[in-house]
Design a protein around this motif. Structure first.
Motif, PDB file in Angstrom:
ATOM      1  N   THR A 145       0.848  -1.188   0.000  1.00  0.00           N
ATOM      2  CA  THR A 145       0.000   0.000   0.000  1.00  0.00           C
ATOM      3  C   THR A 145       0.885   1.239   0.000  1.00  0.00           C
ATOM      4  O   THR A 145       1.585   1.501   0.987  1.00  0.00           O
ATOM      5  N   CYS A 146       0.873   1.964  -1.102  1.00  0.00           N
ATOM      6  CA  CYS A 146       1.624   3.212  -1.200  1.00  0.00           C
ATOM      7  C   CYS A 146       1.027   4.053  -2.321  1.00  0.00           C
ATOM      8  O   CYS A 146       0.121   3.606  -3.024  1.00  0.00           O
ATOM      9  N   LEU A 147       1.535   5.244  -2.504  1.00  0.00           N
ATOM     10  CA  LEU A 147       1.071   6.120  -3.573  1.00  0.00           C
ATOM     11  C   LEU A 147       1.801   5.725  -4.855  1.00  0.00           C
ATOM     12  O   LEU A 147       2.916   6.154  -5.101  1.00  0.00           O
ATOM     13  N   ASP A 154      -5.314   4.272  -3.987  1.00  0.00           N
ATOM     14  CA  ASP A 154      -4.027   4.808  -3.564  1.00  0.00           C
ATOM     15  C   ASP A 154      -4.187   6.127  -2.825  1.00  0.00           C
ATOM     16  O   ASP A 154      -4.982   6.985  -3.212  1.00  0.00           O
ATOM     17  N   ALA A 155      -3.427   6.285  -1.758  1.00  0.00           N
ATOM     18  CA  ALA A 155      -3.338   7.540  -0.992  1.00  0.00           C
ATOM     19  C   ALA A 155      -4.642   7.928  -0.306  1.00  0.00           C
ATOM     20  O   ALA A 155      -4.873   9.098  -0.046  1.00  0.00           O
ATOM     21  N   GLU A 156      -5.494   6.951  -0.013  1.00  0.00           N
ATOM     22  CA  GLU A 156      -6.722   7.244   0.726  1.00  0.00           C
ATOM     23  C   GLU A 156      -6.710   6.666   2.130  1.00  0.00           C
ATOM     24  O   GLU A 156      -7.697   6.780   2.854  1.00  0.00           O
ATOM     25  N   THR A 158      -4.890   3.530   5.096  1.00  0.00           N
ATOM     26  CA  THR A 158      -4.300   2.219   5.278  1.00  0.00           C
ATOM     27  C   THR A 158      -5.205   1.103   4.769  1.00  0.00           C
ATOM     28  O   THR A 158      -6.398   1.315   4.518  1.00  0.00           O
ATOM     29  N   TRP A 200       1.363   4.572   3.536  1.00  0.00           N
ATOM     30  CA  TRP A 200       0.305   4.531   2.527  1.00  0.00           C
ATOM     31  C   TRP A 200       0.327   5.738   1.592  1.00  0.00           C
ATOM     32  O   TRP A 200      -0.160   5.655   0.459  1.00  0.00           O
ATOM     33  N   SER A 201       0.883   6.864   2.027  1.00  0.00           N
ATOM     34  CA  SER A 201       0.937   8.047   1.170  1.00  0.00           C
ATOM     35  C   SER A 201       2.320   8.270   0.576  1.00  0.00           C
ATOM     36  O   SER A 201       2.577   9.307  -0.025  1.00  0.00           O
ATOM     37  N   SER A 202       3.221   7.298   0.720  1.00  0.00           N
ATOM     38  CA  SER A 202       4.592   7.422   0.229  1.00  0.00           C
ATOM     39  C   SER A 202       4.705   7.005  -1.231  1.00  0.00           C
ATOM     40  O   SER A 202       4.007   6.084  -1.665  1.00  0.00           O
ATOM     41  N   THR A 223       0.548   8.275   9.257  1.00  0.00           N
ATOM     42  CA  THR A 223       1.352   7.380   8.417  1.00  0.00           C
ATOM     43  C   THR A 223       2.362   6.599   9.253  1.00  0.00           C
ATOM     44  O   THR A 223       3.124   5.804   8.707  1.00  0.00           O
TER      45      THR A 223
END
Length: 233
Positions: A145-147, A154-156, A158, A200-202, A223
């Protein structure tokens, strides 16, 4: 003669590579020291590590028993800013909160739990691989799970910790979903600690274990998550 020797060397190397592929994974031994404790797997070096990042459900047991509360500014473990279920990794836990959780596990079980070092986490995540990610050189799709990891959302936020395949050392969410606190300090006073493995936002590049970020020990983010380790007995 040179051609023959080269062919022989290549054949030996190919045979070795094939043998490596046939080597079994470490035996999957999952242990729980109490009903509410995280599942632990034993690594080839003998260290136990939580199979997944500590989940919301596991952290809630600690909160209910101790009355723990996030102090100061920022998000809270039970209010990350996006929807989470029991099997999602807990977020918004400071390094100090992570240490209190490990201490609670120690008191509850009589065993020595703690937060991993950067070296221990890197060893477990890499799982004897040398590529950018434990599964290969490219991030691909539906591995973490990442951007930019190929998820529809994606990016919403975990995802549950058992969404993706475990790595060769049987760790779930070895990369992505949440950055993991380590005991590694940025300075002698240890008021800041390093985190590894991406969130998750990386972007995919942050999931490489050569990437480290750091923050103050009292700073929570949605995060940031935790794993725990304990010594083999």
């Amino acid at each position: 003669m040179r051609a023959f020797l080269l062919a022989t060397v290549l054949a030996v190397l190919a045979s070795f590579a094939h043998a490596q592929l046939l080597l079994p994974k470490p035996e999957l031994r999952v242990e729980k020291d109490c009903e509410d404790c995280p599942e632990m797997v034993i690594l080839p070096d003998g260290l136990y590590m939580s199979r997944a990042p500590v989940t919301v459900s596991e952290f809630r047991a600690f909160v209910e028993e101790t009355g723990y509360k996030n102090t100061g500014w920022g998000c809270k473990w039970n209010f990350s800013g996006f929807e989470q279920g029991p099997r999602h990794p807990v977020t918004c836990v400071t390094f100090e909160g992570a240490e209190l959780y490990a201490r609670w596990l120690s008191q509850k079980t009589g065993k020595d739990y703690r937060i991993p070092t950067g070296e221990e986490l890197t060893y477990a995540v890499r799982a004897a691989t040398t590529t950018n990610y434990w599964w290969g050189q490219q991030v691909g799709r539906d591995r973490a799970t990442c951007l930019g990891c190929g998820r529809a959302l994606d990016a919403e936020g975990t995802t549950p910790v058992d969404t993706f395949e475990a790595n060769p050392f049987n760790l779930l969410d070895a990369l992505g979903n949440v950055w993991i606190w380590t005991t590694d300090c940025t300075s002698a006073d240890c008021t800041e600690r390093f985190l590894l493995s991406g969130g998750w936002s990386s972007p995919p590049s942050d999931l490489r274990m050569s990437k480290r970020i750091y923050n103050g020990v009292t700073v929570p983010f949605n995060t940031y998550g935790i794993r725990v380790v304990r010594e083999f007995e």
